[in-house]
Structures are given as C-alpha cells and as structure tokens.
Design an enzyme around this catalytic site. Structure first.
Site, PDB file in Angstrom:
ATOM      1  N   ASN A   1       1.480   3.105  -2.554  1.00  0.00           N
ATOM      2  CA  ASN A   1       0.788   4.066  -3.425  1.00  0.00           C
ATOM      3  C   ASN A   1      -0.445   4.634  -2.721  1.00  0.00           C
ATOM      4  O   ASN A   1      -0.760   5.811  -2.873  1.00  0.00           O
ATOM      5  CB  ASN A   1       0.392   3.406  -4.751  1.00  0.00           C
ATOM      6  CG  ASN A   1       1.571   3.345  -5.710  1.00  0.00           C
ATOM      7  OD1 ASN A   1       1.930   4.345  -6.297  1.00  0.00           O
ATOM      8  ND2 ASN A   1       2.188   2.191  -5.805  1.00  0.00           N
TER       9      ASN A   1
ATOM     10  N   ASP B   1      -3.853  -3.623 -18.602  1.00  0.00           N
ATOM     11  CA  ASP B   1      -2.934  -2.492 -18.839  1.00  0.00           C
ATOM     12  C   ASP B   1      -3.130  -1.897 -20.235  1.00  0.00           C
ATOM     13  O   ASP B   1      -2.179  -1.400 -20.842  1.00  0.00           O
ATOM     14  CB  ASP B   1      -1.465  -2.955 -18.684  1.00  0.00           C
ATOM     15  CG  ASP B   1      -1.199  -3.537 -17.306  1.00  0.00           C
ATOM     16  OD1 ASP B   1      -0.367  -4.461 -17.213  1.00  0.00           O
ATOM     17  OD2 ASP B   1      -1.841  -3.091 -16.337  1.00  0.00           O
TER      18      ASP B   1
ATOM     19  N   GLY C   1       0.773  -1.228   0.000  1.00  0.00           N
ATOM     20  CA  GLY C   1       0.000   0.000   0.000  1.00  0.00           C
ATOM     21  C   GLY C   1       0.808   1.283   0.000  1.00  0.00           C
ATOM     22  O   GLY C   1       0.349   2.318   0.502  1.00  0.00           O
TER      23      GLY C   1
ATOM     24  N   ASN D   1      -5.451   2.768 -12.844  1.00  0.00           N
ATOM     25  CA  ASN D   1      -4.455   1.820 -12.341  1.00  0.00           C
ATOM     26  C   ASN D   1      -3.076   2.444 -12.469  1.00  0.00           C
ATOM     27  O   ASN D   1      -2.806   3.216 -13.393  1.00  0.00           O
ATOM     28  CB  ASN D   1      -4.512   0.521 -13.177  1.00  0.00           C
ATOM     29  CG  ASN D   1      -3.497  -0.518 -12.718  1.00  0.00           C
ATOM     30  OD1 ASN D   1      -3.401  -0.824 -11.535  1.00  0.00           O
ATOM     31  ND2 ASN D   1      -2.708  -1.035 -13.650  1.00  0.00           N
TER      32      ASN D   1
ATOM     33  N   ILE E   1      -9.965  -7.281 -12.416  1.00  0.00           N
ATOM     34  CA  ILE E   1     -11.216  -6.589 -12.106  1.00  0.00           C
ATOM     35  C   ILE E   1     -12.341  -7.232 -12.911  1.00  0.00           C
ATOM     36  O   ILE E   1     -12.268  -7.289 -14.140  1.00  0.00           O
ATOM     37  CB  ILE E   1     -11.119  -5.089 -12.482  1.00  0.00           C
ATOM     38  CG1 ILE E   1     -10.154  -4.390 -11.536  1.00  0.00           C
ATOM     39  CG2 ILE E   1     -12.472  -4.402 -12.424  1.00  0.00           C
ATOM     40  CD1 ILE E   1     -10.714  -4.236 -10.119  1.00  0.00           C
TER      41      ILE E   1
ATOM     42  N   LEU F   1      -3.787  -6.912  -7.328  1.00  0.00           N
ATOM     43  CA  LEU F   1      -3.312  -8.007  -8.189  1.00  0.00           C
ATOM     44  C   LEU F   1      -4.430  -8.904  -8.686  1.00  0.00           C
ATOM     45  O   LEU F   1      -4.195  -9.893  -9.373  1.00  0.00           O
ATOM     46  CB  LEU F   1      -2.262  -8.832  -7.432  1.00  0.00           C
ATOM     47  CG  LEU F   1      -1.005  -8.046  -7.042  1.00  0.00           C
ATOM     48  CD1 LEU F   1      -0.037  -8.925  -6.265  1.00  0.00           C
ATOM     49  CD2 LEU F   1      -0.328  -7.451  -8.278  1.00  0.00           C
TER      50      LEU F   1
ATOM     51  N   HIS G   1       0.797   1.471 -13.065  1.00  0.00           N
ATOM     52  CA  HIS G   1       1.605   0.330 -13.511  1.00  0.00           C
ATOM     53  C   HIS G   1       3.071   0.769 -13.508  1.00  0.00           C
ATOM     54  O   HIS G   1       3.381   1.879 -13.987  1.00  0.00           O
ATOM     55  CB  HIS G   1       1.173  -0.134 -14.914  1.00  0.00           C
ATOM     56  CG  HIS G   1       1.947  -1.320 -15.402  1.00  0.00           C
ATOM     57  ND1 HIS G   1       1.698  -2.599 -14.954  1.00  0.00           N
ATOM     58  CD2 HIS G   1       3.003  -1.393 -16.252  1.00  0.00           C
ATOM     59  CE1 HIS G   1       2.572  -3.417 -15.533  1.00  0.00           C
ATOM     60  NE2 HIS G   1       3.367  -2.724 -16.314  1.00  0.00           N
TER      61      HIS G   1
HETATM   62  C1  GRF Z   1       3.803  -1.094  -7.234  1.00  0.00           C
HETATM   63  O1  GRF Z   1       5.005  -1.286  -7.951  1.00  0.00           O
HETATM   64  C2  GRF Z   1       2.697  -0.725  -8.201  1.00  0.00           C
HETATM   65  O2  GRF Z   1       3.165  -0.050  -9.343  1.00  0.00           O
HETATM   66  C3  GRF Z   1       2.170  -2.025  -8.600  1.00  0.00           C
HETATM   67  O3  GRF Z   1       2.139  -2.759  -7.378  1.00  0.00           O
HETATM   68  C4  GRF Z   1       3.332  -2.439  -6.645  1.00  0.00           C
HETATM   69  C5  GRF Z   1       3.048  -2.412  -5.164  1.00  0.00           C
HETATM   70  O4  GRF Z   1       2.385  -1.251  -4.862  1.00  0.00           O
HETATM   71  N1  GRF Z   1       0.877  -1.882  -9.235  1.00  0.00           N
HETATM   72  P1  GRF Z   1       1.994  -0.807  -3.352  1.00  0.00           P
HETATM   73  O5  GRF Z   1       3.276  -0.617  -2.577  1.00  0.00           O
HETATM   74  O6  GRF Z   1       1.170  -1.929  -2.755  1.00  0.00           O
HETATM   75  O7  GRF Z   1       1.252   0.469  -3.563  1.00  0.00           O
END
Ligand code: GRF
Length: 208
Positions: A14, A151, A12, A108, A94, A91, A110
C-alpha cells in the site's frame, strides 16, 4: 504540500501504491516525508529507501514502557512536521496520545467493507478467511479515519470486490489489494490533500 507519514509493519504494497501514485503525478501536492515500521527489517522500509524516503523503525518492545514508545512516535512525526498519518498494513495499536494529537489526521486501510470482518483480531489473511467461510458474495476494502477504537472511525472511501467460487484467502487478499486497496488509499489521501473531506457527526462527506 500535504506532508505524510506512513506507518507499516510488513511488505508495504500500500505504501508502494502511494509512492507510485505520487511519482506518476496522479497524487499531487503530497509528499511522503517518513516511513515508520513497527517491525524490524520490514520490506516496506526497503521500498521507502529505494525512493529516497526516510525510513525508520520504532519498535514497541525496544521501549521499557508505553509512554516512551508513544513519545518516540510523536517525536518522529513532529520532527517531520507530518500533516497526515497513513496506517498502511500497520499492526501495532496506535497509542491514545498519538490518536489525540492527530485527531481526524490518521487514516487506515482495512481489507474488508467495514463494519464487516473488522475489529480486534481481524487483520491480514484472517479477514479473507472469515469472508470465504461466511460465504459473502462481495467484500472489498475501506479507508477510514482512526479514532480510539479498532476500525471504528468515520469511513472515507470503500470499494467492493466480488468473491469467486475458487477463491483461497491468498487469492482473495491479492485481488482486494489490486482492485481496491491500492486504488482507494491514494484516492483518499488525494481528497484530504485537496481539503475535500468533511466529518459531520461521524459521517464523512466529500466536498465537490
Ligand atoms: C493489507 O491487506 C492491508 O489492507 C492491511 O495490511 C495488509 C498488508 O499491507 N492493513 P501492505 O502490503 O503491507 O501494504
């Protein structure tokens, strides 16, 4: 106020970037109403709770079929009157009913410059392993709308990051997060909150 639902599966970071951006007042008129994890005990749920944000687990294997899983996701999003769904390290695929219900309202992040190093199987460290193996000099991150593909939706923002000779997948992943992901995800949400995004024939235009 743009009501946001963030979907996660792991650490998490992001999500944390969005929370921090809101709390610093950089990202305005945005409220994260719910964080939904596809994985039990994902640390991102802890991050949400630490900031008083509703955190729930909706785990596909807990449902006897895809339809019930889809329904549980849609119910949670509808219950919180979500305007924008943000996939932040999510992951799980959807389900199509969710994509349809939230057309051009799911984004999203990426960890590459799409269309490079993306699509089925390209997630997490694998993306960076392939970039290093291919010997690219520039990689980065992309925020895009989610459509029926993987994507493949319209690209909203991209930010480049240079590779270093001594990069490992781990060091590259961290630098792409720090120098790209954690910046462009809040920026993209901000543009949507200000209604500055137009999607024209699958190409995103940013209104001044
Ligand atoms: C990140 O590299 C993001 O780009 C990808 O998942 C990874 C983990 O993200 N989609 P987070 O630390 O759980 O936000």
């Amino acid at each position: 106020m743009l009501r946001v639902g963030v979907l996660i599966s792991g650490g998490g970071t992001n999500l944390q970037a969005l929370i921090d951006s809101i709390e610093k007042g950089e990202l305005q008129n945005v409220a994260i109403e719910v964080v939904i994890s596809s994985k039990k005990d994902a640390y991102g749920l802890e991050r949400a709770r630490n900031h008083g944000i509703k955190a729930v687990e909706i785990i596909k294997k807990d449902y006897s079929d895809l339809g019930l899983f889809e329904e549980a996701l849609l119910d949670e999003l509808d219950r919180n009157k979500i305007d924008l769904v943000v996939l932040a390290g999510y992951l799980q695929i959807i389900p199509s009913k969710v994509v349809e219900a939230y057309k051009n309202r799911i984004i999203n992040i990426h960890p590459s410059l799409i269309p490079a190093f993306c699509g089925n199987g390209f997630y997490g460290l694998k993306v960076h392993e392939e970039a290093i193996k291919r010997g690219v000099k520039i990689t980065g991150a992309t925020v895009h709308f989610v459509d029926e593909g993987t994507d493949t939706g319209p690209i909203i923002i991209q930010k480049a990051v240079e590779l270093k000779d001594d990069d490992t997948p781990e060091s590259l992943q961290l630098r792409v997060m720090e120098e790209a992901e954690w910046l462009i995800l809040p920026e993209a949400v901000g543009l949507i909150a200000k209604d500055r995004i137009i999607v024209d024939n699958n190409v995103v235009r940013i209104k001044e």
